[in-house]
Design an enzyme around this catalytic site. Structure first.
Site, PDB file in Angstrom:
ATOM      1  CE1 TYR A 182     -37.448  31.844  74.536  1.00  0.00           C
ATOM      2  CE2 TYR A 182     -35.481  31.697  75.886  1.00  0.00           C
ATOM      3  CZ  TYR A 182     -36.638  32.350  75.535  1.00  0.00           C
ATOM      4  OH  TYR A 182     -36.990  33.510  76.178  1.00  0.00           O
TER       5      TYR A 182
ATOM      6  CG  HIS B 157     -48.296  24.147  71.021  1.00  0.00           C
ATOM      7  ND1 HIS B 157     -47.045  24.693  70.943  1.00  0.00           N
ATOM      8  CD2 HIS B 157     -49.076  25.085  71.632  1.00  0.00           C
ATOM      9  CE1 HIS B 157     -47.079  25.910  71.471  1.00  0.00           C
ATOM     10  NE2 HIS B 157     -48.291  26.171  71.884  1.00  0.00           N
TER      11      HIS B 157
ATOM     12  CG  ASN C 140     -37.147  46.602  68.800  1.00  0.00           C
ATOM     13  OD1 ASN C 140     -37.228  47.532  69.612  1.00  0.00           O
ATOM     14  ND2 ASN C 140     -36.183  46.519  67.916  1.00  0.00           N
TER      15      ASN C 140
ATOM     16  CB  ALA D  19     -36.777  38.861  65.910  1.00  0.00           C
TER      17      ALA D  19
ATOM     18  N   GLY E 215     -40.861  29.386  72.758  1.00  0.00           N
ATOM     19  CA  GLY E 215     -40.368  30.389  71.812  1.00  0.00           C
ATOM     20  C   GLY E 215     -41.159  30.396  70.513  1.00  0.00           C
TER      21      GLY E 215
ATOM     22  CB  VAL F  26     -45.016  34.302  70.127  1.00  0.00           C
ATOM     23  CG1 VAL F  26     -45.199  35.743  69.735  1.00  0.00           C
ATOM     24  CG2 VAL F  26     -46.364  33.650  70.380  1.00  0.00           C
TER      25      VAL F  26
ATOM     26  NE  ARG G  74     -37.755  29.460  77.596  1.00  0.00           N
ATOM     27  CZ  ARG G  74     -38.522  30.457  78.019  1.00  0.00           C
ATOM     28  NH1 ARG G  74     -39.826  30.415  77.771  1.00  0.00           N
ATOM     29  NH2 ARG G  74     -38.020  31.474  78.681  1.00  0.00           N
TER      30      ARG G  74
ATOM     31  CB  SER H  86     -42.611  30.189  80.246  1.00  0.00           C
ATOM     32  OG  SER H  86     -43.312  30.988  79.344  1.00  0.00           O
TER      33      SER H  86
ATOM     34  CG  PHE I 207     -37.947  40.235  75.418  1.00  0.00           C
ATOM     35  CD1 PHE I 207     -38.789  39.133  75.441  1.00  0.00           C
ATOM     36  CD2 PHE I 207     -38.088  41.182  76.430  1.00  0.00           C
ATOM     37  CE1 PHE I 207     -39.750  38.973  76.441  1.00  0.00           C
ATOM     38  CE2 PHE I 207     -39.033  41.029  77.435  1.00  0.00           C
ATOM     39  CZ  PHE I 207     -39.865  39.920  77.435  1.00  0.00           C
TER      40      PHE I 207
HETATM   41  S1  PPS Z   1     -47.063  29.710  73.366  1.00  0.00           S
HETATM   42  O1  PPS Z   1     -48.221  30.097  74.237  1.00  0.00           O
HETATM   43  O2  PPS Z   1     -46.773  28.287  73.497  1.00  0.00           O
HETATM   44  O3  PPS Z   1     -47.247  30.104  71.983  1.00  0.00           O
HETATM   45  O4  PPS Z   1     -45.825  30.518  73.999  1.00  0.00           O
HETATM   46  P1  PPS Z   1     -44.402  30.687  73.326  1.00  0.00           P
HETATM   47  O5  PPS Z   1     -44.442  31.806  72.362  1.00  0.00           O
HETATM   48  O6  PPS Z   1     -43.896  29.377  72.841  1.00  0.00           O
HETATM   49  O7  PPS Z   1     -43.482  31.079  74.546  1.00  0.00           O
HETATM   50  C1  PPS Z   1     -43.584  32.298  75.245  1.00  0.00           C
HETATM   51  C2  PPS Z   1     -42.218  32.554  75.864  1.00  0.00           C
HETATM   52  O8  PPS Z   1     -41.308  33.025  74.832  1.00  0.00           O
HETATM   53  C3  PPS Z   1     -40.771  34.270  75.259  1.00  0.00           C
HETATM   54  N1  PPS Z   1     -40.459  35.144  74.105  1.00  0.00           N
HETATM   55  C4  PPS Z   1     -39.230  35.642  73.892  1.00  0.00           C
HETATM   56  N2  PPS Z   1     -38.061  35.443  74.537  1.00  0.00           N
HETATM   57  C5  PPS Z   1     -36.980  36.128  74.086  1.00  0.00           C
HETATM   58  N3  PPS Z   1     -37.013  36.996  73.029  1.00  0.00           N
HETATM   59  C6  PPS Z   1     -38.175  37.213  72.350  1.00  0.00           C
HETATM   60  N4  PPS Z   1     -38.180  38.053  71.333  1.00  0.00           N
HETATM   61  C7  PPS Z   1     -39.346  36.508  72.776  1.00  0.00           C
HETATM   62  N5  PPS Z   1     -40.648  36.477  72.352  1.00  0.00           N
HETATM   63  C8  PPS Z   1     -41.301  35.638  73.187  1.00  0.00           C
HETATM   64  C9  PPS Z   1     -41.878  34.859  76.126  1.00  0.00           C
HETATM   65  O9  PPS Z   1     -41.410  35.933  76.893  1.00  0.00           O
HETATM   66  C10 PPS Z   1     -42.270  33.636  76.940  1.00  0.00           C
HETATM   67  O10 PPS Z   1     -41.277  33.269  77.892  1.00  0.00           O
HETATM   68  P2  PPS Z   1     -41.266  33.770  79.413  1.00  0.00           P
HETATM   69  O11 PPS Z   1     -40.177  32.973  80.074  1.00  0.00           O
HETATM   70  O12 PPS Z   1     -42.612  33.496  79.994  1.00  0.00           O
HETATM   71  O13 PPS Z   1     -40.920  35.222  79.360  1.00  0.00           O
END
Ligand code: PPS
Length: 303
Positions: free
Chosen positions: A195, A110, A233, A229, A57, A59, A132, A140, A231
């Site tokens: 998360y 990280h 949008n 924030a 989570g 980003v 998470r 993921s 998903f």
């Molecule tokens: S990284 O590469 O480590 O920076 O990736 P990271 O951002 O930590 O994780 C990416 C996963 O976060 C999900 N994500 C979200 N989930 C819910 N709501 C929002 N707004 C959101 N933004 C990012 C993203 O979809 C990735 O998870 P998965 O399970 O692959 O969908």
């Protein structure tokens, strides 16, 4: 001795990464010298560090934090993408001069707790640590690797699962990362967020983060943070969804960085046997900690 499957995987891993102070880093983006320099980075009291194990989570929280901390991001007057708003400290993709960034600075990492800038352990600055559930984080991670050109992805999920449990992935093992941060949390000025908790109640999490950062936003501003924030949008927000990354870094033909964004997707990839094996490993490695993981969203999100 005949080479095993595991040896072959180790070789693949070493072709793109190097091991330093216990974990793997990507050769292309950093070096041991650079990581050492991070430890000595000068900290300002109002610095904020977002720290996560990959795919937990990051980003999403970059989006939340930058919207909270900067009115220009809320009202759209500043057209800067999330990676520039909250640069990584261990991978300097854009040659950012950390010193010349205006306060309050926001950084992303990280790194395990023991490689972070030392002054943070004197409770200078603030850390927001996002965790998470490891089954979803690893699922993921596996999908994400398929979008990374030049990185040889383990050929199947089972191999990736083995590798990640033994820490043979970039950033090491989820267990070591989370355990390390969790058991050293008293050393830092830290807020641990899950998360699943953000997913369950985004607004409450935004308020909790504001409180931790000592930032007071009115209801209207909170509404904007929450709205931007979600998903849905973020999926369309090219400054927030990492579609701005070039295809050499992230091949958008192979998937989306914002893939599903749900809790419990592990059930679509893990077999029952894999899940049971994982539960056993979880118990061995984390069972002594009072930490509760939310594996599905209909469960209660524990503290
Ligand atoms: S990284 O590469 O480590 O920076 O990736 P990271 O951002 O930590 O994780 C990416 C996963 O976060 C999900 N994500 C979200 N989930 C819910 N709501 C929002 N707004 C959101 N933004 C990012 C993203 O979809 C990735 O998870 P998965 O399970 O692959 O969908």
């Amino acid at each position: 001795m005949a080479p095993t499957d595991q040896d072959a995987l180790d070789e693949d891993m070493m072709s793109i990464s190097f091991k330093y102070k216990g974990i793997y880093f990507t050769k292309k983006y950093t070096s041991p010298e650079y990581i050492d320099a991070v430890e000595h980075m000068e900290i300002r009291d109002n610095d904020v560090f977002l720290v996560t194990y990959p795919k937990s989570g990051t980003v999403w929280t970059q989006q939340i934090l930058t919207l909270i901390m900067n009115e220009g991001h809320r009202n759209g007057t500043e057209q800067i993408n999330n990676m520039e708003r909250a640069p990584w400290i261990e991978n300097n993709f854009h040659n950012v001069d950390f010193k010349s960034r205006p306060s309050p600075r926001l950084f992303t990492s990280h790194l395990p707790y023991y490689l972070m800038p030392k002054d943070l352990r004197f409770r200078m600055g603030k850390v927001v640590y996002v965790c998470r559930n490891p089954k979803d984080a690893l699922v993921s991670y596996y999908h994400f690797l398929r979008m990374r050109p030049g990185i040889k992805c383990p050929e199947n999920w089972e191999k990736f699962l083995d590798l990640s449990i033994s820490g043979k992935v970039v950033c090491g093992s989820w267990f070591d990362h989370v355990r390390g941060w969790y058991t050293h949390k008293e050393d830092f000025n830290i807020l641990i967020v899950k998360y699943e908790e953000i997913k369950k109640d985004l607004r409450a999490t935004v308020r909790k983060i504001c409180k931790f950062l000592d930032i007071s936003l009115d209801d209207e501003a909170i509404d904007i943070v929450v709205e931007k924030a979600t998903f849905k949008n973020m999926k369309h927000d090219s400054l927030a969804n990492y579609t701005f990354l070039p295809n050499e870094l992230l091949d958008k033909n192979k998937g989306a960085f914002l893939r599903k964004g749900i809790v419990g997707d592990w059930k679509n990839l893990m077999t029952v046997a894999q899940s049971e094996m994982f539960d056993k490993v979880y118990k061995e490695k984390m069972g002594d900690l009072p930490m509760k993981i939310t594996w599905e969203l209909n469960e209660e999100t524990a503290s």
